[in-house]
Design an enzyme around this catalytic site. Structure first.
Site, PDB file in Angstrom:
ATOM      1  N   ASN A  32     -57.157 -11.863 -32.490  1.00 18.84           N
ATOM      2  CA  ASN A  32     -58.244 -12.850 -32.657  1.00 18.84           C
ATOM      3  C   ASN A  32     -58.779 -13.187 -31.253  1.00 18.84           C
ATOM      4  OD1 ASN A  32     -58.998 -16.157 -33.474  1.00 18.84           O
ATOM      5  ND2 ASN A  32     -59.901 -14.399 -34.469  1.00 18.84           N
ATOM      6  N   HIS A  34     -60.635 -13.682 -27.663  1.00 18.06           N
ATOM      7  CA  HIS A  34     -61.782 -14.449 -27.169  1.00 18.06           C
ATOM      8  C   HIS A  34     -61.892 -14.209 -25.667  1.00 18.06           C
ATOM      9  CE1 HIS A  34     -58.656 -17.126 -25.774  1.00 18.06           C
ATOM     10  NE2 HIS A  34     -58.249 -17.328 -27.015  1.00 18.06           N
ATOM     11  N   GLY A  36     -60.944 -15.853 -23.183  1.00 15.32           N
ATOM     12  CA  GLY A  36     -59.717 -16.115 -22.423  1.00 15.32           C
ATOM     13  C   GLY A  36     -58.880 -14.837 -22.331  1.00 15.32           C
ATOM     14  N   HIS A  37     -58.714 -14.177 -23.464  1.00  8.11           N
ATOM     15  CA  HIS A  37     -57.985 -12.898 -23.467  1.00  8.11           C
ATOM     16  C   HIS A  37     -58.721 -11.869 -22.591  1.00  8.11           C
ATOM     17  CE1 HIS A  37     -56.774 -14.478 -27.601  1.00  8.11           C
ATOM     18  NE2 HIS A  37     -55.609 -14.282 -27.034  1.00  8.11           N
ATOM     19  N   LYS A 151     -52.882 -20.800 -19.410  1.00  8.67           N
ATOM     20  CA  LYS A 151     -53.108 -21.723 -20.534  1.00  8.67           C
ATOM     21  C   LYS A 151     -51.762 -22.047 -21.200  1.00  8.67           C
ATOM     22  CE  LYS A 151     -54.827 -22.835 -24.841  1.00  8.67           C
ATOM     23  NZ  LYS A 151     -53.861 -22.268 -25.731  1.00  8.67           N
TER      24      LYS A 151
HETATM   25  P1  AMP Z   1     -52.155 -15.343 -27.600  1.00  8.30           P
HETATM   26  O1  AMP Z   1     -52.983 -14.300 -28.292  1.00  8.30           O
HETATM   27  O2  AMP Z   1     -52.577 -16.733 -27.925  1.00  8.30           O
HETATM   28  O3  AMP Z   1     -50.682 -15.095 -27.715  1.00  8.30           O
HETATM   29  O4  AMP Z   1     -52.491 -15.190 -26.053  1.00  8.30           O
HETATM   30  C1  AMP Z   1     -52.308 -13.960 -25.396  1.00  8.30           C
HETATM   31  C2  AMP Z   1     -52.429 -14.173 -23.901  1.00  8.30           C
HETATM   32  O5  AMP Z   1     -53.715 -14.699 -23.606  1.00  8.30           O
HETATM   33  C3  AMP Z   1     -51.411 -15.188 -23.375  1.00  8.30           C
HETATM   34  O6  AMP Z   1     -50.912 -14.744 -22.113  1.00  8.30           O
HETATM   35  C4  AMP Z   1     -52.229 -16.435 -23.250  1.00  8.30           C
HETATM   36  O7  AMP Z   1     -51.742 -17.326 -22.267  1.00  8.30           O
HETATM   37  C5  AMP Z   1     -53.576 -15.869 -22.847  1.00  8.30           C
HETATM   38  N1  AMP Z   1     -54.643 -16.826 -23.140  1.00  8.30           N
HETATM   39  C6  AMP Z   1     -54.912 -17.416 -24.341  1.00  8.30           C
HETATM   40  N2  AMP Z   1     -55.923 -18.288 -24.208  1.00  8.30           N
HETATM   41  C7  AMP Z   1     -56.298 -18.263 -22.907  1.00  8.30           C
HETATM   42  C8  AMP Z   1     -57.282 -18.956 -22.136  1.00  8.30           C
HETATM   43  N3  AMP Z   1     -58.095 -19.866 -22.661  1.00  8.30           N
HETATM   44  N4  AMP Z   1     -57.384 -18.653 -20.815  1.00  8.30           N
HETATM   45  C9  AMP Z   1     -56.553 -17.738 -20.245  1.00  8.30           C
HETATM   46  N5  AMP Z   1     -55.605 -17.058 -20.908  1.00  8.30           N
HETATM   47  C10 AMP Z   1     -55.481 -17.316 -22.219  1.00  8.30           C
END
Ligand code: AMP
Length: 283
Positions: A32, A34, A36-37, A151
């Site tokens: 999913n 965005h 940030g990823h 984050k």
């Molecule tokens: P997740 O899919 O939520 O497990 O996140 C995967 C990676 O993306 C993890 O290392 C998170 O810390 C990073 N991540 C998620 N949201 C952000 C964001 N807003 N800014 C920077 N990194 C992010």
């Protein structure tokens, strides 16, 4: 970009890259995706030759009362974004591929102390699930570098400690938090917010900025600052989890001499649990 669904296929593919002496940079995610990823993926393209990402909604890091089925799954859109931002390989296994004998008989990795405070206290077993799946992913991908978002500050520290404690030869990079224009940290979980909740959500980041100013002015104790921030968030319609000022390095309560601080917040808003943080260095 090539998508591999099995460990065998990914290992065989990456072996050919390694034989060409290519360095591998890895960005694990739960999908999913965005911006940030994508900031992590773009950073990855600068840190090595081959960018590998993974999408796996890891059942081991969800608690019994946390609805893993509800977690958004958008593989086709995610593949497009990854391709556009320079990812070479995507590993997208299913739960059976990662846990053939089920998650309960899985060997577990627990990073001591740091796993049981803050988010670990609110979500028992969460970080064992994270460190176990990341260990498996590291063993499958065998990256030279892995990139995580700050984050999830505590998660980044858990992984840094794990790599150090287990003597893994992987460089861990923490990337800046990507935010929406109104300051809300981007998160897949923001999708759970109703339009009304989405208007309130930036107060989480605001609470960090306010706390930072108060810390710098040195007029109140950390406990007073935290309590005030939580009351303000509650007045805006959020439910408190924690608001803490900690050492950036250990995540423990800072000593009087500690200069590198991090303010960490977690709060519930409707169906979403929002987390955010802000680092400050005192002079
Ligand atoms: P997740 O899919 O939520 O497990 O996140 C995967 C990676 O993306 C993890 O290392 C998170 O810390 C990073 N991540 C998620 N949201 C952000 C964001 N807003 N800014 C920077 N990194 C992010």
């Amino acid at each position: 970009m090539r998508t591999c669904h099995t460990v065998h296929e990914l290992r065989a593919t990456l072996k050919t890259e390694r034989l060409k002496n290519k360095s591998i940079v890895f960005v694990p995610t739960m999908g999913n995706l965005h911006d940030g990823h994508m900031s992590l993926i773009r950073r990855a393209t600068k840190e090595g030759d081959i960018v590998v990402s993974s999408i796996f909604v890891n059942p081991m890091q969800f608690g019994e009362n946390e609805d893993i089925e509800r977690y958004p799954r958008t593989l086709a859109e995610d593949q497009t974004l990854l391709l556009e931002n320079g990812c070479h390989y995507l590993f997208a296994p299913d739960a059976l591929e990662m846990y053939p004998d089920g998650k309960r008989s899985q060997t577990q990795i627990e990073v001591s102390d740091i796993s049981n405070i803050l988010c670990g206290a609110s979500r028992p077993g969460h970080f064992v699930g994270v460190s176990t799946v990341v260990t498996k992913l590291f063993n499958i991908v065998q990256p030279d570098v892995a990139i995580f978002g700050s984050k999830d500050f505590q998660q980044l520290k858990v992984i840094e400690n794990m790599v150090r404690d287990l003597s893994a030869n992987i460089k861990i990079i923490g990337e800046e938090i990507a935010r929406a224009e109104d300051g809300l940290a981007l998160s897949s979980r923001n999708g759970y917010l109703t339009p009304e909740e989405r208007v309130i959500a930036p107060s989480v980041y605001q609470s960090l900025l306010n706390a930072k100013e108060q810390i710098l002015s040195r007029e109140k104790t950390f406990e007073e600052i935290s309590e005030e921030a939580q009351k303000k968030l509650e007045a805006s319609g959020l439910t408190r989890d924690y608001f803490e000022i900690r050492s950036q390095h250990t995540l423990k309560k800072p000593t009087k001499k500690e200069k590198d601080l991090v303010i960490l917040v977690a709060a519930y808003l409707g169906k979403a649990r929002l987390i955010d943080n802000l680092c400050i260095t005192l002079n």
